[in-house]
Design a protein around this motif. Structure first.
Motif, short mmCIF file in Angstrom:
data_model
loop_
_atom_site.label_atom_id
_atom_site.label_comp_id
_atom_site.label_asym_id
_atom_site.label_seq_id
_atom_site.Cartn_x
_atom_site.Cartn_y
_atom_site.Cartn_z
N PRO A 155 -88.01 -16.84 43.91
CA PRO A 155 -88.23 -15.42 43.59
C PRO A 155 -89.72 -15.09 43.49
O PRO A 155 -90.55 -15.96 43.22
CB PRO A 155 -87.55 -15.26 42.23
N GLN A 156 -90.02 -13.84 43.71
CA GLN A 156 -91.39 -13.35 43.52
C GLN A 156 -91.51 -12.81 42.10
O GLN A 156 -91.17 -11.66 41.83
CB GLN A 156 -91.72 -12.27 44.56
N LEU A 157 -91.96 -13.66 41.20
CA LEU A 157 -92.07 -13.29 39.80
C LEU A 157 -93.52 -12.97 39.45
O LEU A 157 -94.45 -13.47 40.09
CB LEU A 157 -91.58 -14.44 38.91
N ARG A 321 -88.53 -25.24 35.61
CA ARG A 321 -88.37 -24.21 36.63
C ARG A 321 -87.73 -24.80 37.90
O ARG A 321 -86.92 -24.14 38.55
CB ARG A 321 -89.72 -23.56 36.94
N ALA A 340 -83.32 -17.82 41.52
CA ALA A 340 -83.40 -17.51 40.10
C ALA A 340 -82.26 -16.58 39.69
O ALA A 340 -81.64 -16.75 38.64
CB ALA A 340 -84.74 -16.88 39.75
N GLN A 341 -81.98 -15.60 40.54
CA GLN A 341 -80.87 -14.70 40.26
C GLN A 341 -79.55 -15.46 40.29
O GLN A 341 -78.67 -15.24 39.45
CB GLN A 341 -80.85 -13.56 41.29
N GLU A 364 -85.53 -15.58 33.04
CA GLU A 364 -86.39 -15.24 34.18
C GLU A 364 -86.67 -16.48 35.04
O GLU A 364 -86.51 -16.45 36.26
CB GLU A 364 -87.72 -14.65 33.70
N ASN A 365 -87.08 -17.56 34.38
CA ASN A 365 -87.38 -18.79 35.13
C ASN A 365 -86.81 -20.05 34.48
O ASN A 365 -86.97 -21.14 35.00
CB ASN A 365 -88.89 -18.95 35.34
N SER A 370 -92.56 -17.28 29.66
CA SER A 370 -92.26 -15.93 30.11
C SER A 370 -92.41 -14.96 28.95
O SER A 370 -92.11 -15.29 27.81
CB SER A 370 -90.83 -15.87 30.66
N ASP A 372 -90.68 -12.19 29.22
CA ASP A 372 -89.47 -11.39 29.37
C ASP A 372 -88.19 -12.12 28.97
O ASP A 372 -87.15 -11.47 28.77
CB ASP A 372 -89.32 -10.91 30.82
N GLU A 373 -88.20 -13.44 28.89
CA GLU A 373 -86.97 -14.16 28.55
C GLU A 373 -86.57 -13.85 27.11
O GLU A 373 -87.41 -13.75 26.22
CB GLU A 373 -87.15 -15.66 28.77
#
Length: 481
Positions: A155-157, A321, A340-341, A364-365, A370, A372-373
């Motif tokens: 993914p492009q994180l 990861r 990742a999704q 997220e990863n 992160s 956001d997790e």
């Protein structure tokens, strides 16, 4: 009758029910609350869950349903999911192929290195793989070195901001289908005869060292010498400029991440191949192994059991990861935008099969590195309860740091009754301090413990989490149960 129905309804909501008639604590232990006040933190900064696993005891749920950033304790989800869904003996493969013919030690064709997502393809394993290549008769490659990095759909994180502005920190290295040695080098600086030497391990064929380090007069060796390493990209490769000074008679070492993934891998392969007396005449490039190519060497990774031990004991972000994306790759379907999704989807489905609906969980990863997790303390505790009852509970628990003995807990709680009494994972970000795992009380009974602190000022907060473990131990000793 109605009371019995309410108890039955509660049981259907919990994957693992609590002992009958257990009284639930909804306040913080007194000593933990005092520790929070001593650090000038309010009670709502801490989420705490403690649940008895194999004996009597009153569970504690405090701020248990708040969405919090778990930092590296998120690795507990990733490693347990991989242990069950990939299996404890699952391995990754890394392979060499060719589209040419071998004659008299000369490979007239291209040499393809195909990555399989191995989280632990270190220099020793790569060296052994290339020794196999040499043992199979290859000495000179007339074609190109082609890197096949197509295994993962990465993914492009957003790039994680470590608040230090140093892109070369090893813990920031991202995942890759062809990850080699965690894309890191060790730099060793020594002094002799008034001069400094700088050695890079492993040697990368496409990196030169520009040694400008000065040697000062003899003095007590500093713990952190004033040295700086700056990679400079040039038309024919990369120069690593080493500057600063170190006292005569002293030595030092540091680790850093260099190059991008294909650059590092190609440099490592060429460096090892040169040491083995081989040569590659063509250029470095990326591409896929063509159909009909011949397999000439293969290396298998360690089992998942060994990989999760490295991840949890030492909180390795890059390996976590890799493992997370491996889950996604293994169970990917056409509806998944990337691995990742796919990983987050299958982890949620796996939890649901255990009766755990993790509405707060955001992966997220899978490493916790992160902003956001998210998860709640109750959700993490429910997952740990499930792990306790897993067929692979012993392997999972043994992957966690032992208090005062090893891993990220090696220096904590030494000289206390908790030494050796808990297996817990730690988590640290600039606004997070966390601890989660399994702890024994003074009666030898086991508990799930989850303590996650989110605050803009978490300095010294690790002592608060240590107090959680100490209080659990001492309170059972006082109460006798």
């Amino acid at each position: 009758m109605f009371k019995s129905l309410r108890v039955l309804a509660l049981a259907t909501l919990l994957p693992f029910t609590l002992p009958a008639l257990a009284q639930i604590n909804t306040t913080l232990p007194e000593r933990v609350e005092k520790a929070l006040k001593a650090s000038k933190l309010t009670n709502d900064a801490l989420s705490l869950v403690m649940i008895p696993l194999d004996g009597p005891g009153n569970p504690t749920y405090f701020n248990a349903d708040v969405s919090v950033n778990p930092a590296s304790t998120m690795k507990l989800f990733t490693t347990y999911a991989a242990l069950e869904m990939l299996g404890p003996t699952y391995q990754w493969q890394t392979e060499f192929y060719t589209d040419g013919q071998l004659k008299d030690g000369v490979l007239n064709g291209n040499l393809y290195l195909k990555g399989g997502g191995d989280p632990k393809l270190n220099m020793e394993k790569l060296w052994l793989l290339m020794r196999d290549l040499r043992a199979n008769g290859v000495r000179k490659v007339n074609g190109d070195l082609v890197l096949d990095r197509s295994y993962f759909n990465i993914p492009q994180l957003p790039v994680f901001n470590d608040d230090g502005g140093d892109d070369n920190k090893p813990f920031l290295v991202g995942p890759d289908s062809l990850l080699v040695n965690l894309k890191s080098v060790r730099l060793v600086i020594r002094t002799e005869g008034g001069k400094a030497t700088v050695l890079m391990d492993p040697p990368l064929a496409n990196v030169r060292i520009d040694n400008q380090v000065q040697v000062s007069k003899a003095a007590p060796c500093p713990a952190w010498p004033k040295l700086r390493f700056s990679p400079v990209t040039q038309f024919d490769g990369t120069s690593l400029v080493a500057t600063g000074q170190i006292p005569q008679g002293c030595s030092a070492q540091t680790y850093m991440s260099l190059l991008d993934h294909p650059g590092y891998t190609a440099g490592a392969v060429r460096g090892i191949w040169q040491e083995l007396g081989g040569s590659i005449m063509g250029k470095d490039r990326e591409g896929s192994v063509p159909k009909g190519a011949t397999l000439i060497a293969r290396a298998n990774s360690p089992d998942v059991v060994e990989v999760i031990r490295d991840i949890n004991k030492f909180s390795n972000n890059t390996m976590a990861r890799q493992l997370f994306l491996s889950l996604g790759e293994h169970f990917r379907n056409g509806a998944d935008a990337d691995d990742a999704q796919a990983a987050q989807r299958v982890v949620r489905q796996w939890l649901a099969r255990k009766g755990i609906t993790a509405t707060h969980l955001v992966m997220e990863n899978g490493s916790g590195l992160s902003r956001d997790e998210r998860v709640s303390a109750r959700e993490m505790a429910a997952m740990l309860q499930a792990a306790w009852h897993s067929p692979y509970a012993a392997e999972y628990i043994s992957s966690l740091p032992i208090v005062a003995k090893d891993g990220t807990m090696r220096k904590r709680l030494r000289g206390t009754p908790m030494a050796g009494e808990a297996h817990v994972k730690t988590g640290t970000l600039n606004t997070v301090r966390a601890l989660a795992g399994f702890s024994r009380d003074a009666n030898g009974r086991n508990w799930v413990v989850v303590a996650i602190l989110n605050s803009n000022r978490p300095w010294g907060a690790s002592s608060i989490l240590d107090q959680v473990l100490l209080d659990l131990y001492s309170s059972t000793k006082r109460s006798g149960g």
